[in-house]
Design a protein around this motif. Sequence first.
Motif, mmCIF file in Angstrom:
data_model
loop_
_atom_site.group_PDB
_atom_site.id
_atom_site.type_symbol
_atom_site.label_atom_id
_atom_site.label_comp_id
_atom_site.label_asym_id
_atom_site.label_seq_id
_atom_site.Cartn_x
_atom_site.Cartn_y
_atom_site.Cartn_z
ATOM 1 N N ARG A 1 -10.444 -15.009 -30.093
ATOM 2 C CA ARG A 1 -10.490 -13.896 -29.155
ATOM 3 C C ARG A 1 -9.085 -13.332 -28.965
ATOM 4 O O ARG A 1 -8.114 -14.084 -28.899
ATOM 5 N N GLY B 1 -3.568 -25.781 -29.057
ATOM 6 C CA GLY B 1 -4.999 -26.093 -29.141
ATOM 7 C C GLY B 1 -5.673 -25.216 -30.184
ATOM 8 O O GLY B 1 -6.432 -25.703 -31.025
ATOM 9 N N ASN B 2 -5.380 -23.926 -30.158
ATOM 10 C CA ASN B 2 -5.944 -23.012 -31.156
ATOM 11 C C ASN B 2 -5.482 -23.419 -32.549
ATOM 12 O O ASN B 2 -6.264 -23.427 -33.501
ATOM 13 N N TYR C 1 -22.932 -13.356 -25.386
ATOM 14 C CA TYR C 1 -21.766 -13.780 -26.182
ATOM 15 C C TYR C 1 -22.178 -14.640 -27.398
ATOM 16 O O TYR C 1 -21.726 -14.391 -28.520
ATOM 17 N N MET D 1 -21.484 -13.915 -31.405
ATOM 18 C CA MET D 1 -20.818 -14.914 -32.231
ATOM 19 C C MET D 1 -21.667 -15.270 -33.458
ATOM 20 O O MET D 1 -21.148 -15.446 -34.557
ATOM 21 N N ASP E 1 -21.249 -12.528 -35.937
ATOM 22 C CA ASP E 1 -19.939 -12.687 -36.609
ATOM 23 C C ASP E 1 -20.036 -13.630 -37.804
ATOM 24 O O ASP E 1 -19.432 -13.410 -38.846
ATOM 25 N N GLY F 1 -12.700 -25.686 -32.682
ATOM 26 C CA GLY F 1 -12.481 -26.836 -31.822
ATOM 27 C C GLY F 1 -13.791 -27.257 -31.158
ATOM 28 O O GLY F 1 -14.817 -26.571 -31.255
ATOM 29 N N ASP G 1 -14.830 -27.211 -28.196
ATOM 30 C CA ASP G 1 -15.413 -26.331 -27.176
ATOM 31 C C ASP G 1 -16.398 -25.313 -27.751
ATOM 32 O O ASP G 1 -17.165 -24.704 -26.998
ATOM 33 N N VAL H 1 -7.764 -30.508 -28.108
ATOM 34 C CA VAL H 1 -6.349 -30.755 -27.812
ATOM 35 C C VAL H 1 -6.151 -30.674 -26.301
ATOM 36 O O VAL H 1 -6.541 -29.675 -25.679
ATOM 37 N N MET I 1 -6.327 -27.934 -23.537
ATOM 38 C CA MET I 1 -5.338 -26.866 -23.493
ATOM 39 C C MET I 1 -6.082 -25.548 -23.572
ATOM 40 O O MET I 1 -6.967 -25.381 -24.409
#
Length: 329
Positions: free
Chosen positions: A9, A17-18, A126, A130, A133, A145, A147, A186, A195
């Motif tokens: 995003r 973390g990313n 959302y 996604m 995408d 990750g 999440d 992370v 994070m």
Amino acid sequence: MDTVLSGIRSTGNLHLGNYFGAVKNFVKMQHENRCFFFVADYHSLTTHPTPENLHNNIRVVLSEYLAAGLDPEVATIYIQSDVPEIPELYLLLNMNAYVGELERTTTFKDKIRKQPENINAGLLTYPVLMCADIIIHNADKVPVGKDQEQNLEMARRFARRFNHMYGVEYFTMPEPYNFGSELVKVPGLDGTGKMGKSEGNGIYLSDEPKMIRKKVMRAVTDTGPQEPNSPMSEPVANLFYLLELLSTPDTVEHFRASYNDCTIRYGDLKKQLAEEMITFTTPIRERIQEIYNDTAYLGKVVKMGAEKARESASKTVREVREIIGYKPF
Ligand code: TYM
């Protein structure tokens, strides 16, 4: 050869973390696979950025992606809003996504708690965007990750439902991916949780060394181990986790041993961690500035990415329309 896809995003700078959750995996995979990486700027509209912020955030995220090692010559790097086929597929998928299942998504329930003043329909759907995408390029592997696990599960569900509804084997089932191991989460520097961009607990790839030292020295710890080999509290375990990501096994072992025999000084651990972070981020930070200022280069990357992404996306949408029953007169 697999098709690999992921996105970020455009809501702020990239943090560690990313990087360790998603970007690092892309960088490793881009040479051997058909790879798509994109800036999820439609997703960022759920927070209502101003026009100036929207544009600048896209530029920041794109520059940081490139600085972190993504190669636009081998991977397709593009901006979501440059590919109008994505919102078209999103619209089509929305017809088979049910409000009940969307309302039960953990991320949606979190948003209701965190921002009750702005629960828009974009947040609710959302996971459908996604899904669009991901399946627009028929991706098999999605490096993300921990999440994003539930969002990926939803993407598979919508893809499976489409196949089932029309009696086709058109979409492949996309899997979250991290080289056969667990997806990573992370931790932040505030003792609990991951994070994040909005948590104020992160180290950004663009942080100056002074800032990194300041943030790490303020990280939450505890009063220290009271007896040999005692279990670690969450904040201290988190610092070790970060050290493991960035440091050599010998260094980690040294601090672990000093924790276990109670001689550890958290100040030393933090100093070491901060220096490892600085060593890791400095070359990336320097490239970010250079790329961010190079408008001609960014323009070229984005144009090339949009062309390649649209070629693949328009083929999918054309075929999906046919499957659904749209025919020329
Ligand atoms: P976003 O922008 O929040 O995060 C981008 C990527 O970074 C990962 N990440 C983490 N990984 C480990 N530990 C952390 N603390 C951490 N924080 C963030 C995220 O898991 C993600 O992989 N919805 C997505 C963007 C998106 C997308 C997609 C991703 C839109 N469409 C299609 C993959 C495929 C998001 O908000 O990520």
